[in-house]
Design a protein around this motif. Structure first.
Motif, PDB file in Angstrom:
ATOM      1  N   PHE A 159      -6.606  -2.421 -13.265  1.00 41.06           N
ATOM      2  CA  PHE A 159      -7.743  -3.281 -13.476  1.00 41.06           C
ATOM      3  C   PHE A 159      -7.512  -4.685 -13.049  1.00 41.06           C
ATOM      4  O   PHE A 159      -8.382  -5.209 -12.267  1.00 41.06           O
ATOM      5  CB  PHE A 159      -8.132  -3.093 -14.774  1.00 41.06           C
ATOM      6  N   LEU A 160      -6.320  -5.157 -13.626  1.00 37.47           N
ATOM      7  CA  LEU A 160      -5.985  -6.739 -12.967  1.00 37.47           C
ATOM      8  C   LEU A 160      -5.940  -6.796 -11.513  1.00 37.47           C
ATOM      9  O   LEU A 160      -6.199  -7.601 -10.882  1.00 37.47           O
ATOM     10  CB  LEU A 160      -4.787  -7.021 -13.728  1.00 37.47           C
ATOM     11  N   LEU A 161      -5.264  -5.698 -10.759  1.00 38.50           N
ATOM     12  CA  LEU A 161      -5.116  -5.802  -9.377  1.00 38.50           C
ATOM     13  C   LEU A 161      -6.336  -5.758  -8.695  1.00 38.50           C
ATOM     14  O   LEU A 161      -6.552  -6.447  -7.561  1.00 38.50           O
ATOM     15  CB  LEU A 161      -4.458  -4.500  -9.246  1.00 38.50           C
ATOM     16  N   ALA A 162      -7.293  -4.837  -9.247  1.00 37.92           N
ATOM     17  CA  ALA A 162      -8.493  -4.783  -8.457  1.00 37.92           C
ATOM     18  C   ALA A 162      -9.426  -6.058  -8.874  1.00 37.92           C
ATOM     19  O   ALA A 162     -10.106  -6.679  -7.902  1.00 37.92           O
ATOM     20  CB  ALA A 162      -9.364  -3.760  -9.138  1.00 37.92           C
ATOM     21  N   CYS A 163      -9.297  -6.875  -9.866  1.00 41.76           N
ATOM     22  CA  CYS A 163     -10.075  -8.251 -10.046  1.00 41.76           C
ATOM     23  C   CYS A 163      -9.420  -9.094  -9.215  1.00 41.76           C
ATOM     24  O   CYS A 163     -10.166 -10.005  -8.640  1.00 41.76           O
ATOM     25  CB  CYS A 163      -9.725  -8.420 -11.645  1.00 41.76           C
ATOM     26  N   TYR A 164      -8.082  -9.247  -9.242  1.00 47.64           N
ATOM     27  CA  TYR A 164      -7.239 -10.198  -8.388  1.00 47.64           C
ATOM     28  C   TYR A 164      -7.403 -10.032  -6.849  1.00 47.64           C
ATOM     29  O   TYR A 164      -7.448 -10.938  -6.043  1.00 47.64           O
ATOM     30  CB  TYR A 164      -6.131 -10.493  -8.583  1.00 47.64           C
ATOM     31  N   TRP A 165      -7.032  -8.699  -6.311  1.00 51.70           N
ATOM     32  CA  TRP A 165      -6.901  -8.505  -5.005  1.00 51.70           C
ATOM     33  C   TRP A 165      -7.978  -7.510  -4.286  1.00 51.70           C
ATOM     34  O   TRP A 165      -7.780  -7.192  -3.032  1.00 51.70           O
ATOM     35  CB  TRP A 165      -5.574  -7.767  -4.592  1.00 51.70           C
ATOM     36  N   GLY A 166      -8.894  -7.005  -5.173  1.00 52.08           N
ATOM     37  CA  GLY A 166     -10.060  -6.199  -4.458  1.00 52.08           C
ATOM     38  C   GLY A 166      -9.862  -4.668  -4.200  1.00 52.08           C
ATOM     39  O   GLY A 166     -10.274  -4.043  -4.855  1.00 52.08           O
ATOM     40  N   GLN A 167      -8.959  -4.499  -3.366  1.00 54.14           N
ATOM     41  CA  GLN A 167      -8.708  -3.050  -2.868  1.00 54.14           C
ATOM     42  C   GLN A 167      -7.216  -3.086  -2.704  1.00 54.14           C
ATOM     43  O   GLN A 167      -6.777  -2.380  -1.378  1.00 54.14           O
ATOM     44  CB  GLN A 167      -9.511  -2.804  -1.681  1.00 54.14           C
ATOM     45  N   PRO A 168      -6.377  -3.376  -3.617  1.00 52.64           N
ATOM     46  CA  PRO A 168      -4.869  -3.066  -3.551  1.00 52.64           C
ATOM     47  C   PRO A 168      -4.603  -1.770  -3.146  1.00 52.64           C
ATOM     48  O   PRO A 168      -5.343  -0.968  -3.568  1.00 52.64           O
ATOM     49  CB  PRO A 168      -4.323  -3.788  -4.766  1.00 52.64           C
ATOM     50  N   PRO A 169      -3.211  -1.463  -2.680  1.00 48.93           N
ATOM     51  CA  PRO A 169      -2.820   0.149  -3.007  1.00 48.93           C
ATOM     52  C   PRO A 169      -2.934   0.769  -4.005  1.00 48.93           C
ATOM     53  O   PRO A 169      -2.657   0.198  -5.173  1.00 48.93           O
ATOM     54  CB  PRO A 169      -1.508  -0.068  -2.299  1.00 48.93           C
ATOM     55  N   LEU A 170      -3.557   1.890  -3.960  1.00 41.31           N
ATOM     56  CA  LEU A 170      -3.580   2.704  -5.168  1.00 41.31           C
ATOM     57  C   LEU A 170      -2.573   3.592  -5.269  1.00 41.31           C
ATOM     58  O   LEU A 170      -2.211   4.703  -4.297  1.00 41.31           O
ATOM     59  CB  LEU A 170      -4.861   3.544  -5.159  1.00 41.31           C
ATOM     60  N   VAL A 171      -1.402   3.488  -6.140  1.00 40.80           N
ATOM     61  CA  VAL A 171      -0.037   4.374  -6.094  1.00 40.80           C
ATOM     62  C   VAL A 171      -0.324   5.240  -7.339  1.00 40.80           C
ATOM     63  O   VAL A 171      -0.007   4.709  -8.550  1.00 40.80           O
ATOM     64  CB  VAL A 171       0.931   3.437  -6.000  1.00 40.80           C
ATOM     65  N   GLU A 172      -0.550   6.415  -7.561  1.00 37.41           N
ATOM     66  CA  GLU A 172      -0.739   7.182  -8.445  1.00 37.41           C
ATOM     67  C   GLU A 172       0.416   7.977  -8.592  1.00 37.41           C
ATOM     68  O   GLU A 172       0.453   8.848  -9.812  1.00 37.41           O
ATOM     69  CB  GLU A 172      -2.015   8.098  -8.200  1.00 37.41           C
ATOM     70  N   ASP A 173       1.681   8.114  -7.840  1.00 38.08           N
ATOM     71  CA  ASP A 173       2.476   8.750  -8.014  1.00 38.08           C
ATOM     72  C   ASP A 173       3.965   8.328  -7.530  1.00 38.08           C
ATOM     73  O   ASP A 173       3.653   7.277  -6.873  1.00 38.08           O
ATOM     74  CB  ASP A 173       2.426  10.229  -7.692  1.00 38.08           C
ATOM     75  N   LEU A 174       4.850   8.778  -7.814  1.00 43.77           N
ATOM     76  CA  LEU A 174       6.183   8.381  -7.188  1.00 43.77           C
ATOM     77  C   LEU A 174       5.776   8.554  -5.642  1.00 43.77           C
ATOM     78  O   LEU A 174       5.506   9.564  -5.302  1.00 43.77           O
ATOM     79  CB  LEU A 174       7.225   8.777  -7.764  1.00 43.77           C
ATOM     80  N   LEU A 175       6.382   7.495  -4.683  1.00 43.93           N
ATOM     81  CA  LEU A 175       6.281   7.803  -3.404  1.00 43.93           C
ATOM     82  C   LEU A 175       7.485   8.117  -2.689  1.00 43.93           C
ATOM     83  O   LEU A 175       8.386   8.213  -2.793  1.00 43.93           O
ATOM     84  CB  LEU A 175       6.098   6.316  -2.739  1.00 43.93           C
ATOM     85  N   ALA A 176       7.101   8.689  -1.617  1.00 41.13           N
ATOM     86  CA  ALA A 176       7.948   9.583  -0.603  1.00 41.13           C
ATOM     87  C   ALA A 176       8.739   8.480   0.113  1.00 41.13           C
ATOM     88  O   ALA A 176       8.325   7.172   0.256  1.00 41.13           O
ATOM     89  CB  ALA A 176       7.561  10.322   0.396  1.00 41.13           C
ATOM     90  N   PRO A 177      10.143   8.678   0.574  1.00 39.72           N
ATOM     91  CA  PRO A 177      11.007   7.646   1.079  1.00 39.72           C
ATOM     92  C   PRO A 177      10.222   6.844   2.284  1.00 39.72           C
ATOM     93  O   PRO A 177      10.608   5.660   2.329  1.00 39.72           O
ATOM     94  CB  PRO A 177      12.213   8.324   1.347  1.00 39.72           C
ATOM     95  N   ASP A 178       9.345   7.514   2.962  1.00 35.83           N
ATOM     96  CA  ASP A 178       8.892   7.085   4.180  1.00 35.83           C
ATOM     97  C   ASP A 178       7.295   6.195   4.042  1.00 35.83           C
ATOM     98  O   ASP A 178       6.823   6.134   4.875  1.00 35.83           O
ATOM     99  CB  ASP A 178       9.005   7.861   5.419  1.00 35.83           C
ATOM    100  N   ALA A 179       7.042   6.488   2.933  1.00 33.37           N
ATOM    101  CA  ALA A 179       5.641   6.157   2.454  1.00 33.37           C
ATOM    102  C   ALA A 179       5.548   4.438   2.448  1.00 33.37           C
ATOM    103  O   ALA A 179       6.146   3.812   1.738  1.00 33.37           O
ATOM    104  CB  ALA A 179       5.178   6.469   1.050  1.00 33.37           C
ATOM    105  N   ILE A 180       4.383   3.914   3.387  1.00 32.61           N
ATOM    106  CA  ILE A 180       4.237   2.613   3.124  1.00 32.61           C
ATOM    107  C   ILE A 180       2.694   2.535   3.092  1.00 32.61           C
ATOM    108  O   ILE A 180       1.808   2.351   3.986  1.00 32.61           O
ATOM    109  CB  ILE A 180       4.437   1.982   4.457  1.00 32.61           C
ATOM    110  N   PRO A 181       2.028   2.538   1.710  1.00 29.26           N
ATOM    111  CA  PRO A 181       0.609   2.565   1.529  1.00 29.26           C
ATOM    112  C   PRO A 181      -0.067   1.568   2.014  1.00 29.26           C
ATOM    113  O   PRO A 181       0.470   0.275   2.166  1.00 29.26           O
ATOM    114  CB  PRO A 181       0.443   2.928   0.234  1.00 29.26           C
TER     115      PRO A 181
END
Length: 600
Positions: A159-181
């Protein structure tokens, strides 16, 4: 528990990270693999404790980066300093730049508050995702509850990220080693709807606060907080019917209540921790055996407090001949980084008079220096001064603002009082320098729920219900203004008074697109007040002083205005690009998939 250490930049940038077993070619003794650790209720409880720890430390901005702590609570800077009701203070221009650049809208891509808070929010999200990732199908009621609590903590961070940055990366799980969302495809409005739905999905597995006297129920995520956050997020999305339904569930639960007007000031001190009005607050778990910065088992005393916040928020002690608040605050000298906008103090007092709420929030310079505030404990340490008559105090140079260069920089005739400490807030036995603020940090209180519900009622044509709840706020405040009829202008004013410096104003101004407030923001940095005392410094030629009571004849204190940032060729004042913060340039450099916000 096997603690997985990750580079802060990796998380903040949205870059993947994996456990240290995958990266180090050395034997790790005494560790447990993740496959064997995340199994039992006890394991789940430890993982949830880490999520709360991460929320406390990183969401409030205590320490989030590899090169040191975010000592000045960047979360409060970003939430409050851009508002039109707050000034940047300190000793002089250039002091406390962590807030000054934000307050006057003259920052580039990397002011420390933006840098620290963005990183901290994603680190907190990582801790939440650990719980949800390793217990994808919770096997016991406790595991279901833990996952639900982590889910709501994560929703608040987003909620804070959306307020402040609008459309920040949505990270809903642990990321794979090569993931750059990259940035989320959701619009900001859709982001808020997503936050609300996350809270609603968690509701069945959350506990409810037992009663208004249940302190523990204010220190963790409950159905009450999930509903309050869902309602706020729906309101930000403009979905007022859905917001009303969620907020009404909080009201109808009867688990929360407004404290009395006499208890209003306690809300912001240790005496108010866990009180009936608190829906969720960060519990400052102080351990007197902990070291200053860290212990062998985790974080130290400074990370479990808001270290230096007390100094920042307390009045500028050294610029008074004698600090008027020294007894009240227990000797923790202040730096005066927070000021009250001139228009706000006057408007608030005109609305409320000397209400319990007003006197708990702001203090007139006369009441501070002459000790006529009526606030218990506000007396001078020197009994000879206390024994002076009021007329003697008015003429005495033993008290007053003695600094002749800056006066009180960024201050108006009303000083901030709600957020300065009491001596009891610092009660750590003197072990850590006496500047650890240990009372809890409010995330949501019942008064905000009532005002949010009233706004949604107004937006859906139910003015009668809105009046009921606005009147409740006014009556508890002891305000001289009890509205016979209400509209959005009444709501806006009441919310600004009730929730001053509680992280609401700037975001409200943006979503309301309030023309008067935005006009004030556009002038930020163009006329900075300095509060002077004529017994120590007479106005100088060309300064055009503003006298506290209208004329020099019946005033001791006066304001002059300067504009040092403009003199230094900075562009100051709100522009459309400031509706969103820029992504930190260091993050942009590390994540080529991240798109910068417009105008930056």
């Amino acid at each position: 528990m096997n603690k997985i250490i990750i580079p802060m930049f990796a998380l903040a940038a949205g870059v993947a990270f994996t456990s240290c077993e995958d990266k180090l070619d050395i034997e790790q003794k005494g560790t447990i693999s993740t496959e064997n650790f995340y199994a039992t209720d006890a394991d789940c409880e430890k993982a949830l404790a880490s999520a709360y720890e991460g929320f406390m430390v990183n969401t409030v901005g205590r320490t989030t980066v590899t090169n040191g702590p975010g000592i000045y609570t960047p979360a409060k800077v970003l939430a409050n300093h851009p508002g039109d009701d707050v000034n940047y203070g300190g000793g002089n221009y250039g002091d406390h730049e962590f807030g000054g650049s934000i307050d006057e809208f003259r920052y580039d891509h990397t002011p420390e508050a933006i840098n620290f808070h963005y990183r901290g929010l994603y680190l907190s999200i990582y801790n939440d995702n650990l719980v949800m990732h390793y217990f994808p199908q919770p096997a016991t009621p406790f595991q279901k509850q833990a996952v639900a609590e982590a889910k709501v903590l994560r929703a608040y961070n987003f909620f804070l990220l959306a307020c402040y940055w609008g459309q920040p990366p949505l990270v809903e799980d642990l990321l794979a080693p090569d993931a750059i969302p990259t940035n989320s495809e959701m619009t900001q409005k859709e982001y808020f709807e997503w936050v609300a739905k996350q809270c609603e999905e968690a509701l069945p597995d959350l506990k409810e606060r037992e009663s208004t006297t249940d302190k523990e129920g204010a220190y963790r995520v409950t159905q009450g907080f999930a509903n309050a956050l869902a309602g706020k997020a729906y309101m930000f999305a403009g979905k007022y019917d859905e917001a009303k339904a969620a907020l009404k569930r909080v009201i109808d639960s009867k688990k929360y209540a407004l404290v009395t007007g006499d208890q209003y000031l306690d809300l912001f001190h240790k005496e108010g921790d866990g009180c009936p009005e608190k829906i969720f607050e960060i519990n400052m778990r102080y351990n007197p055996a902990a070291g200053d910065w860290s212990t062998g088992s985790g974080l130290g005393a400074y990370q479990h407090s808001t270290w230096m916040e007390a100094n920042c928020f307390n009045w500028r002690a050294g610029n008074f001949k004698v600090n008027p608040a020294s007894k009240y605050i227990g000797g923790c000298d202040g730096w005066g980084s927070i000021g009250v906008a001139e228009w706000f103090g006057e408007e608030f007092h005109n609305n409320d008079g000397d209400s319990k709420r007003f006197k708990a929030t702001l203090m007139h310079i006369d009441d501070a220096v002459y000790q006529t505030s009526g606030v218990e404990g506000m007396v001078y340490a020197d009994e000879a001064i206390n024994n002076m008559t009021l007329e003697q105090k008015k003429a005495s140079t033993e008290i007053g603002i003695s600094d002749v260069s800056q006066g009180l920089y960024g201050q108006s005739f009303y000083l901030p009082f709600k957020n300065i400490v009491r001596a009891g807030d610092l009660d750590d036995g003197g072990m850590h320098g006496g500047n650890l603020r240990l009372n809890n940090i409010i995330i949501m209180r019942y008064a905000e729920v009532l005002l949010n519900y009233a706004e949604c009622c107004l937006q859906t044509g139910d003015n009668a219900s809105a009046k009921t709840y606005i009147n409740q706020i006014q009556q508890r405040a002891g305000s001289k203004t009890i509205s016979d009829a209400v509209d959005m202008e009444v709501l806006k004013r009441e919310k600004s008074y009730e929730l001053w410096f509680e992280g609401c104003r700037f975001q409200d101004v943006l979503r309301w697109n309030d023309a008067n407030a935005i006009a004030r923001l556009q002038k930020a940095g163009s006329a900075v007040p300095h509060l002077f005392d004529k017994l120590f410094r007479q106005p100088q030629a060309g300064e055009n002083p503003v006298w506290e009571h209208g004329s020099e004849a019946n005033s001791r204190f006066y304001i002059i205005h300067t504009h040092e940032a403009k003199d230094a060729n900075f562009t100051v004042g709100f522009q459309d690009k400031h509706r969103l913060f820029p992504y930190p340039s260091s993050i942009m450099e590390m994540n080529p998939n991240l798109k910068q916000n417009p105008g930056w």
